[in-house]
Design a protein around this motif. Structure first.
Motif, PDB file in Angstrom:
ATOM      1  N   UNK A 134     -10.488   2.749  16.635  1.00 22.30           N
ATOM      2  CA  UNK A 134     -10.757   4.112  17.105  1.00 22.30           C
ATOM      3  C   UNK A 134     -11.888   4.152  18.116  1.00 22.30           C
ATOM      4  N   UNK A 135     -11.675   4.962  19.145  1.00 22.20           N
ATOM      5  CA  UNK A 135     -12.724   5.272  20.106  1.00 22.20           C
ATOM      6  C   UNK A 135     -13.150   6.700  19.780  1.00 22.20           C
ATOM      7  N   UNK A 136     -14.352   6.854  19.270  1.00 25.03           N
ATOM      8  CA  UNK A 136     -14.709   8.150  18.717  1.00 25.03           C
ATOM      9  C   UNK A 136     -13.752   8.451  17.576  1.00 25.03           C
ATOM     10  N   UNK A 137     -13.136   9.614  17.599  1.00 23.52           N
ATOM     11  CA  UNK A 137     -12.214   9.973  16.528  1.00 23.52           C
ATOM     12  C   UNK A 137     -10.775   9.602  16.855  1.00 23.52           C
ATOM     13  N   UNK A 138     -10.568   9.055  18.058  1.00 26.67           N
ATOM     14  CA  UNK A 138      -9.207   8.855  18.531  1.00 26.67           C
ATOM     15  C   UNK A 138      -8.694   7.434  18.299  1.00 26.67           C
ATOM     16  N   UNK A 139      -7.503   7.328  17.722  1.00 26.60           N
ATOM     17  CA  UNK A 139      -6.922   6.011  17.473  1.00 26.60           C
ATOM     18  C   UNK A 139      -6.326   5.430  18.743  1.00 26.60           C
ATOM     19  N   UNK A 140      -6.600   4.158  18.991  1.00 28.34           N
ATOM     20  CA  UNK A 140      -6.057   3.500  20.184  1.00 28.34           C
ATOM     21  C   UNK A 140      -4.815   2.682  19.856  1.00 28.34           C
ATOM     22  N   UNK A 141      -4.558   2.486  18.553  1.00 26.42           N
ATOM     23  CA  UNK A 141      -3.409   1.671  18.165  1.00 26.42           C
ATOM     24  C   UNK A 141      -2.128   2.481  18.355  1.00 26.42           C
ATOM     25  N   UNK A 142      -1.179   1.877  19.044  1.00 24.65           N
ATOM     26  CA  UNK A 142       0.096   2.548  19.253  1.00 24.65           C
ATOM     27  C   UNK A 142       0.073   3.555  20.392  1.00 24.65           C
ATOM     28  N   UNK A 143      -1.037   3.579  21.139  1.00 24.37           N
ATOM     29  CA  UNK A 143      -1.113   4.447  22.314  1.00 24.37           C
ATOM     30  C   UNK A 143      -0.096   3.963  23.358  1.00 24.37           C
ATOM     31  N   UNK A 144       0.487   4.874  24.119  1.00 25.66           N
ATOM     32  CA  UNK A 144       1.438   4.467  25.156  1.00 25.66           C
ATOM     33  C   UNK A 144       0.712   3.651  26.224  1.00 25.66           C
ATOM     34  N   UNK A 145       1.478   2.872  26.988  1.00 20.84           N
ATOM     35  CA  UNK A 145       0.866   2.058  28.039  1.00 20.84           C
ATOM     36  C   UNK A 145       0.095   2.918  29.051  1.00 20.84           C
ATOM     37  N   UNK A 146       0.652   4.024  29.529  1.00 21.75           N
ATOM     38  CA  UNK A 146      -0.118   4.858  30.462  1.00 21.75           C
ATOM     39  C   UNK A 146      -1.359   5.461  29.802  1.00 21.75           C
ATOM     40  N   UNK A 147      -1.233   5.830  28.526  1.00 23.31           N
ATOM     41  CA  UNK A 147      -2.377   6.379  27.802  1.00 23.31           C
ATOM     42  C   UNK A 147      -3.494   5.361  27.719  1.00 23.31           C
ATOM     43  N   UNK A 148      -3.126   4.114  27.459  1.00 21.95           N
ATOM     44  CA  UNK A 148      -4.109   3.040  27.348  1.00 21.95           C
ATOM     45  C   UNK A 148      -4.744   2.740  28.695  1.00 21.95           C
ATOM     46  N   UNK A 149      -3.918   2.736  29.743  1.00 24.62           N
ATOM     47  CA  UNK A 149      -4.466   2.465  31.090  1.00 24.62           C
ATOM     48  C   UNK A 149      -5.494   3.497  31.501  1.00 24.62           C
ATOM     49  N   UNK A 150      -5.264   4.734  31.065  1.00 22.59           N
ATOM     50  CA  UNK A 150      -6.201   5.804  31.419  1.00 22.59           C
ATOM     51  C   UNK A 150      -7.554   5.597  30.744  1.00 22.59           C
ATOM     52  N   UNK A 151      -7.530   4.991  29.569  1.00 24.46           N
ATOM     53  CA  UNK A 151      -8.781   4.785  28.824  1.00 24.46           C
ATOM     54  C   UNK A 151      -9.465   3.483  29.241  1.00 24.46           C
ATOM     55  N   UNK A 152      -8.652   2.450  29.442  1.00 18.25           N
ATOM     56  CA  UNK A 152      -9.184   1.137  29.788  1.00 18.25           C
ATOM     57  C   UNK A 152      -9.834   1.194  31.180  1.00 18.25           C
ATOM     58  N   UNK A 153     -11.014   0.683  31.262  1.00 20.23           N
ATOM     59  CA  UNK A 153     -11.705   0.695  32.539  1.00 20.23           C
ATOM     60  C   UNK A 153     -12.383   2.020  32.820  1.00 20.23           C
ATOM     61  N   UNK A 154     -12.059   3.036  32.042  1.00 18.63           N
ATOM     62  CA  UNK A 154     -12.656   4.345  32.259  1.00 18.63           C
ATOM     63  C   UNK A 154     -13.640   4.631  31.138  1.00 18.63           C
ATOM     64  N   UNK A 155     -13.127   4.800  29.922  1.00 19.24           N
ATOM     65  CA  UNK A 155     -14.025   5.066  28.796  1.00 19.24           C
ATOM     66  C   UNK A 155     -14.449   3.784  28.096  1.00 19.24           C
TER      67      UNK A 155
END
Ligand SMILES: Nc1ncnc2c1ncn2[C@@H]1O[C@H](COP(=O)(O)OP(=O)(O)OP(=O)(O)O)[C@@H](O)[C@H]1O
Ligand SMILES: [Mg+2]
Length: 336
Positions: free
Chosen positions: A83-104
């Protein structure tokens, strides 16, 4: 050592920046199937620098890669949550993950040369996240890249921004990678052996830089390293990993002053002095078990000088002190 006990304030902070909750990573190869990271619980709180240490092959890098959904093909998360904060990263869609990776969240890898694009000017690479994630115009992004390069103490940042990675020294590349990683002011930086390719002086400067980043932006940092000297100097909190399991955890000062687990005690014994600080943790007799053949009880038992009957069963965590946990039966006895 860093004496800010950040976790003492954790209630006020709400949730950790990063939570690994029973994280289990399975490796599937021709040699078999095994959980190389097994039910790992780990937290990094806002503004904390957390060390993850352990011998080669213990599962540190796979843990780091899993946070970014960058596991090699043979490995996948089969249990637990990230989890990043309260949000689970497991099973996130590829675009969802790309938006977080490198950003948050951002990863500072061991070898910055392989992560920098050899055919793009450094300034362009440092500025690119601002264009991709923030919709900046190139002109502004390039200007910001120069100030980011200045903030990581790259000499002549304006000129250097126009050069290519191969024109940079190892230390300069590491700075460029860092500038790129902090461009979007991520909440979490994961640095996997970020200094192994650097000479000792540059290493020290880079570690100082990590601390500056934390102090300035209250960034949470997970620092993976073999180097206990680095952990002692920089980290607030430490997790000791062995054969895919966390064996001990607690505030750095406490773990270094009174390590409770025989494995940690051996690691500290094996720690090279300042003069020989480049050597690795190889002084413990025996070796980390193969992930396909892990012991049934305590994973460290086969190498442990204090092994007894009880060790055939895996111990739970026992509290050696407030916030200091050790997965060792000796601690049960210590408290009667
Ligand atoms: N792509 C892969 N294919 C097969 N096995 C792998 C792969 N990546 C890692 N492993 C195995 O998984 C285990 C954990 O590896 P990992 O890279 O996480 O260890 P580590 O703690 O980072 O070690 P080091 O300190 O050497 O970097 C090791 O046994 C390793 O051999
Ligand atoms: Mg590794």
């Amino acid at each position: 050592m860093n004496s800010t006990h950040v976790r003492a304030h954790r209630q006020a902070d709400g949730v950790p920046t990063l939570t690994l909750d029973g994280l289990t990573i399975q490796l599937k190869t021709r040699r078999g199937t095994a959980n190389v990271v097994d039910r790992v619980d780990l937290e990094v709180w806002p503004g904390e620098i957390v060390g993850l240490i352990g011998e080669s092959g213990s599962g540190k890098s796979l843990t780091a890669f899993s946070i970014f959904d960058l596991l090699p093909k043979a490995a996948r998360v089969v249990g637990g949550d990230i989890r990043l904060g309260a949000r689970s990263l497991v099973g996130l869609s590829a675009p969802g993950m790309r938006a977080i990776r490198g950003d948050r969240i951002a990863l500072i890898p061991q070898d910055p040369l392989s992560s920098l694009n050899p055919v793009l000017r450094v300034g362009r690479q440092v500025g690119e996240p601002l264009v991709l994630h923030r919709g900046s115009r190139w002109r502004q992004a390039l200007a910001r890249a120069v100030s980011l390069l200045a903030s990581v103490h790259l000499p002549q940042p304006a000129e250097r921004a126009g050069e290519y990675p191969h024109q940079f020294s190892g230390g300069m590349r590491q700075r460029a990678m860092s500038a790129m990683s902090i461009a979007l002011e991520p909440e979490l930086l994961v640095a996997d052996e970020p200094t192994t390719a650097l000479d000792v002086t540059i290493q020290a400067q880079f570690l100082h830089l990590l601390r500056e980043i934390r102090d300035e932006h209250r960034t949470s940092i997970l620092l993976i390293t073999h180097d206990l000297g680095v952990v002692a100097e920089l980290c607030d909190w430490v997790y000791v990993m062995y054969a895919g399991r966390i064996l001990e955890q607690g505030p750095v000062e406490r773990i270094f002053a009174q390590p409770a687990h025989p494995y940690t005690q051996d690691l500290l014994q094996a720690t090279p002095t300042v003069e020989t600080q480049r050597s690795e943790l190889t002084a413990i007799p025996g070796s980390v078990p193969s992930p396909y053949d892990t012991p049934e009880g305590c994973r460290f038992a086969p190498r442990c000088s204090r092994r007894f009957d009880r060790c055939d069963e895996e111990p739970p965590f026992f509290a050696a002190a407030a916030e200091h946990l050790t997965r060792c039966w000796l601690e049960e006895d210590a408290h009667g």
